[in-house]
Design a protein around this motif. Structure first.
Motif, PDB file in Angstrom:
ATOM      1  N   PHE A   8     -46.097   1.948 -58.408  1.00 15.58           N
ATOM      2  CA  PHE A   8     -47.189   2.694 -59.020  1.00 15.58           C
ATOM      3  C   PHE A   8     -46.761   3.331 -60.339  1.00 15.58           C
ATOM      4  O   PHE A   8     -47.528   3.347 -61.305  1.00 15.58           O
ATOM      5  CB  PHE A   8     -47.728   3.757 -58.070  1.00 15.58           C
ATOM      6  CG  PHE A   8     -48.478   3.189 -56.901  1.00 15.58           C
ATOM      7  CD1 PHE A   8     -49.353   2.130 -57.054  1.00 15.58           C
ATOM      8  CD2 PHE A   8     -48.303   3.712 -55.641  1.00 15.58           C
ATOM      9  CE1 PHE A   8     -50.044   1.607 -55.983  1.00 15.58           C
ATOM     10  CE2 PHE A   8     -48.990   3.199 -54.559  1.00 15.58           C
ATOM     11  CZ  PHE A   8     -49.860   2.142 -54.730  1.00 15.58           C
ATOM     12  N   CYS A   9     -45.543   3.865 -60.389  1.00 14.72           N
ATOM     13  CA  CYS A   9     -45.058   4.483 -61.622  1.00 14.72           C
ATOM     14  C   CYS A   9     -44.896   3.446 -62.734  1.00 14.72           C
ATOM     15  O   CYS A   9     -45.240   3.708 -63.886  1.00 14.72           O
ATOM     16  CB  CYS A   9     -43.737   5.202 -61.376  1.00 14.72           C
ATOM     17  SG  CYS A   9     -43.901   6.744 -60.474  1.00 14.72           S
ATOM     18  N   VAL A  10     -44.387   2.278 -62.399  1.00 15.25           N
ATOM     19  CA  VAL A  10     -44.223   1.233 -63.409  1.00 15.25           C
ATOM     20  C   VAL A  10     -45.588   0.757 -63.900  1.00 15.25           C
ATOM     21  O   VAL A  10     -45.784   0.540 -65.101  1.00 15.25           O
ATOM     22  CB  VAL A  10     -43.377   0.061 -62.852  1.00 15.25           C
ATOM     23  CG1 VAL A  10     -43.441  -1.149 -63.758  1.00 15.25           C
ATOM     24  CG2 VAL A  10     -41.934   0.506 -62.673  1.00 15.25           C
ATOM     25  N   LEU A  11     -46.551   0.614 -62.994  1.00 14.82           N
ATOM     26  CA  LEU A  11     -47.897   0.226 -63.417  1.00 14.82           C
ATOM     27  C   LEU A  11     -48.511   1.279 -64.337  1.00 14.82           C
ATOM     28  O   LEU A  11     -49.135   0.947 -65.356  1.00 14.82           O
ATOM     29  CB  LEU A  11     -48.796   0.002 -62.201  1.00 14.82           C
ATOM     30  CG  LEU A  11     -48.537  -1.271 -61.399  1.00 14.82           C
ATOM     31  CD1 LEU A  11     -49.399  -1.295 -60.148  1.00 14.82           C
ATOM     32  CD2 LEU A  11     -48.784  -2.499 -62.246  1.00 14.82           C
ATOM     33  N   LEU A  13     -46.852   3.374 -66.187  1.00 17.04           N
ATOM     34  CA  LEU A  13     -46.094   3.319 -67.431  1.00 17.04           C
ATOM     35  C   LEU A  13     -46.584   2.180 -68.318  1.00 17.04           C
ATOM     36  O   LEU A  13     -46.741   2.353 -69.532  1.00 17.04           O
ATOM     37  CB  LEU A  13     -44.606   3.161 -67.122  1.00 17.04           C
ATOM     38  CG  LEU A  13     -43.650   3.212 -68.284  1.00 17.04           C
ATOM     39  CD1 LEU A  13     -43.670   4.607 -68.898  1.00 17.04           C
ATOM     40  CD2 LEU A  13     -42.249   2.874 -67.829  1.00 17.04           C
ATOM     41  N   LEU A  14     -46.853   1.026 -67.721  1.00 13.94           N
ATOM     42  CA  LEU A  14     -47.371  -0.102 -68.490  1.00 13.94           C
ATOM     43  C   LEU A  14     -48.748   0.210 -69.064  1.00 13.94           C
ATOM     44  O   LEU A  14     -49.043  -0.143 -70.216  1.00 13.94           O
ATOM     45  CB  LEU A  14     -47.432  -1.355 -67.620  1.00 13.94           C
ATOM     46  CG  LEU A  14     -46.085  -1.968 -67.241  1.00 13.94           C
ATOM     47  CD1 LEU A  14     -46.278  -3.118 -66.266  1.00 13.94           C
ATOM     48  CD2 LEU A  14     -45.339  -2.433 -68.483  1.00 13.94           C
ATOM     49  N   MET A  15     -49.571   0.891 -68.284  1.00 14.23           N
ATOM     50  CA  MET A  15     -50.894   1.268 -68.787  1.00 14.23           C
ATOM     51  C   MET A  15     -50.782   2.266 -69.932  1.00 14.23           C
ATOM     52  O   MET A  15     -51.520   2.178 -70.918  1.00 14.23           O
ATOM     53  CB  MET A  15     -51.745   1.831 -67.655  1.00 14.23           C
ATOM     54  CG  MET A  15     -52.171   0.787 -66.651  1.00 14.23           C
ATOM     55  SD  MET A  15     -53.074   1.457 -65.263  1.00 14.23           S
ATOM     56  CE  MET A  15     -54.480   2.189 -66.069  1.00 14.23           C
ATOM     57  N   MET A  16     -49.854   3.224 -69.809  1.00 10.76           N
ATOM     58  CA  MET A  16     -49.657   4.197 -70.884  1.00 10.76           C
ATOM     59  C   MET A  16     -49.168   3.502 -72.148  1.00 10.76           C
ATOM     60  O   MET A  16     -49.613   3.811 -73.250  1.00 10.76           O
ATOM     61  CB  MET A  16     -48.650   5.264 -70.461  1.00 10.76           C
ATOM     62  CG  MET A  16     -49.176   6.272 -69.490  1.00 10.76           C
ATOM     63  SD  MET A  16     -47.891   7.421 -68.955  1.00 10.76           S
ATOM     64  CE  MET A  16     -47.506   8.274 -70.474  1.00 10.76           C
ATOM     65  N   ALA A  17     -48.221   2.555 -71.997  1.00  8.29           N
ATOM     66  CA  ALA A  17     -47.694   1.837 -73.158  1.00  8.29           C
ATOM     67  C   ALA A  17     -48.781   1.007 -73.820  1.00  8.29           C
ATOM     68  O   ALA A  17     -48.905   0.992 -75.050  1.00  8.29           O
ATOM     69  CB  ALA A  17     -46.523   0.945 -72.730  1.00  8.29           C
ATOM     70  N   ILE A  21     -50.066   1.573 -77.637  1.00  5.27           N
ATOM     71  CA  ILE A  21     -49.965   0.505 -78.633  1.00  5.27           C
ATOM     72  C   ILE A  21     -51.342   0.114 -79.155  1.00  5.27           C
ATOM     73  O   ILE A  21     -51.547  -0.020 -80.365  1.00  5.27           O
ATOM     74  CB  ILE A  21     -49.220  -0.707 -78.038  1.00  5.27           C
ATOM     75  CG1 ILE A  21     -47.743  -0.335 -77.816  1.00  5.27           C
ATOM     76  CG2 ILE A  21     -49.334  -1.927 -78.943  1.00  5.27           C
ATOM     77  CD1 ILE A  21     -46.975  -1.348 -77.008  1.00  5.27           C
ATOM     78  N   ILE A  22     -52.293  -0.058 -78.256  1.00  3.66           N
ATOM     79  CA  ILE A  22     -53.638  -0.442 -78.682  1.00  3.66           C
ATOM     80  C   ILE A  22     -54.259   0.657 -79.542  1.00  3.66           C
ATOM     81  O   ILE A  22     -54.894   0.373 -80.559  1.00  3.66           O
ATOM     82  CB  ILE A  22     -54.513  -0.767 -77.456  1.00  3.66           C
ATOM     83  CG1 ILE A  22     -54.045  -2.083 -76.831  1.00  3.66           C
ATOM     84  CG2 ILE A  22     -55.987  -0.842 -77.829  1.00  3.66           C
ATOM     85  CD1 ILE A  22     -54.677  -2.389 -75.498  1.00  3.66           C
ATOM     86  N   GLY A  23     -54.072   1.903 -79.157  1.00  8.24           N
ATOM     87  CA  GLY A  23     -54.599   3.008 -79.956  1.00  8.24           C
ATOM     88  C   GLY A  23     -54.004   3.048 -81.346  1.00  8.24           C
ATOM     89  O   GLY A  23     -54.718   3.253 -82.333  1.00  8.24           O
ATOM     90  N   GLY A 133     -58.101   8.531 -70.438  1.00 11.62           N
ATOM     91  CA  GLY A 133     -57.073   9.496 -70.829  1.00 11.62           C
ATOM     92  C   GLY A 133     -57.290  10.853 -70.186  1.00 11.62           C
ATOM     93  O   GLY A 133     -56.338  11.490 -69.720  1.00 11.62           O
ATOM     94  N   PHE A 134     -58.553  11.294 -70.140  1.00  6.55           N
ATOM     95  CA  PHE A 134     -58.864  12.567 -69.494  1.00  6.55           C
ATOM     96  C   PHE A 134     -58.510  12.534 -68.001  1.00  6.55           C
ATOM     97  O   PHE A 134     -57.897  13.463 -67.472  1.00  6.55           O
ATOM     98  CB  PHE A 134     -60.342  12.919 -69.651  1.00  6.55           C
ATOM     99  CG  PHE A 134     -60.707  13.470 -70.994  1.00  6.55           C
ATOM    100  CD1 PHE A 134     -60.075  14.584 -71.504  1.00  6.55           C
ATOM    101  CD2 PHE A 134     -61.698  12.873 -71.749  1.00  6.55           C
ATOM    102  CE1 PHE A 134     -60.407  15.102 -72.732  1.00  6.55           C
ATOM    103  CE2 PHE A 134     -62.043  13.381 -72.987  1.00  6.55           C
ATOM    104  CZ  PHE A 134     -61.393  14.490 -73.484  1.00  6.55           C
ATOM    105  N   ILE A 135     -58.884  11.466 -67.339  1.00  8.34           N
ATOM    106  CA  ILE A 135     -58.644  11.373 -65.895  1.00  8.34           C
ATOM    107  C   ILE A 135     -57.151  11.339 -65.601  1.00  8.34           C
ATOM    108  O   ILE A 135     -56.663  12.065 -64.718  1.00  8.34           O
ATOM    109  CB  ILE A 135     -59.370  10.145 -65.309  1.00  8.34           C
ATOM    110  CG1 ILE A 135     -60.875  10.368 -65.354  1.00  8.34           C
ATOM    111  CG2 ILE A 135     -58.903   9.857 -63.882  1.00  8.34           C
ATOM    112  CD1 ILE A 135     -61.690   9.158 -64.990  1.00  8.34           C
ATOM    113  N   PHE A 136     -56.400  10.506 -66.321  1.00  9.71           N
ATOM    114  CA  PHE A 136     -54.963  10.414 -66.059  1.00  9.71           C
ATOM    115  C   PHE A 136     -54.258  11.727 -66.370  1.00  9.71           C
ATOM    116  O   PHE A 136     -53.373  12.160 -65.624  1.00  9.71           O
ATOM    117  CB  PHE A 136     -54.338   9.274 -66.859  1.00  9.71           C
ATOM    118  CG  PHE A 136     -52.858   9.154 -66.654  1.00  9.71           C
ATOM    119  CD1 PHE A 136     -52.345   8.828 -65.410  1.00  9.71           C
ATOM    120  CD2 PHE A 136     -51.981   9.389 -67.689  1.00  9.71           C
ATOM    121  CE1 PHE A 136     -50.980   8.741 -65.215  1.00  9.71           C
ATOM    122  CE2 PHE A 136     -50.623   9.297 -67.495  1.00  9.71           C
ATOM    123  CZ  PHE A 136     -50.117   8.967 -66.255  1.00  9.71           C
TER     124      PHE A 136
END
Length: 161
Positions: A8-11, A13-17, A21-23, A133-136
């Motif tokens: 879950f942490c790696v997933l 982390l990938l979502m945050m990255a 990057i997209i932002g 972003g708000f939810i996370f």
């Protein structure tokens, strides 16, 4: 249990990255187009007022603050994952890391949402862009407070006989 938490942490982390990057890519391309447009308009204009420069400077500073906070939250989350992998889950060191992660995502999300709303972008589009972003961020802040309460209760229990 540790494997599930790591997955879950790696997933996350990938979502945050990906979000970071997209932002940056989308904001950079929009900023480049706006810079080119401003450059052409500036070349053709005779005199400009100082408010355009100040608003541009303010937006640049806010963008730099947002990038710093996002990168700082990304690093804090990586450090949290490393602590979990070292079997240091319920320690006081993780609480500031989770708080940095939460606030580092919440503040830029709020700034981007406010800017988009001031630019008269439809609220539905702003909602779709910033709600994750708000939810996370709120989730990270809630988990940090739960960890803090749990550690306080653990310390109180250790002091009782």
């Amino acid at each position: 249990m540790k494997k599930k938490l790591n997955v879950f942490c790696v997933l996350m982390l990938l979502m945050m990255a990906a979000q970071l990057i997209i932002g940056i890519v989308f904001n950079f391309s929009e900023s480049t187009q706006a810079f080119k447009q401003g450059w052409e308009e500036g070349r053709n204009a005779e005199a400009t007022n100082g408010s355009d420069f100040l608003s541009g400077l303010l937006m640049t500073l806010l963008a730099l603050v947002c990038i710093f906070l996002r990168i700082r939250s990304f690093i804090a989350f990586i450090r949290f994952i490393l602590n979990v992998n070292r079997d240091k889950v319920f320690v006081w060191e993780n609480i500031p890391l989770l708080r940095w992660t939460g606030w580092g995502i919440l503040i830029p999300s709020a700034i981007f949402a406010a800017y988009d709303l001031l630019e008269h972008i439809p609220a539905e589009k702003v909602y779709n862009q910033t709600m994750d972003g708000f939810i996370f961020s709120l989730f990270c802040l809630i988990v940090a407070e739960v960890f803090a309460i749990g550690l306080k209760l653990k310390e109180e229990q250790d002091l009782t006989i």
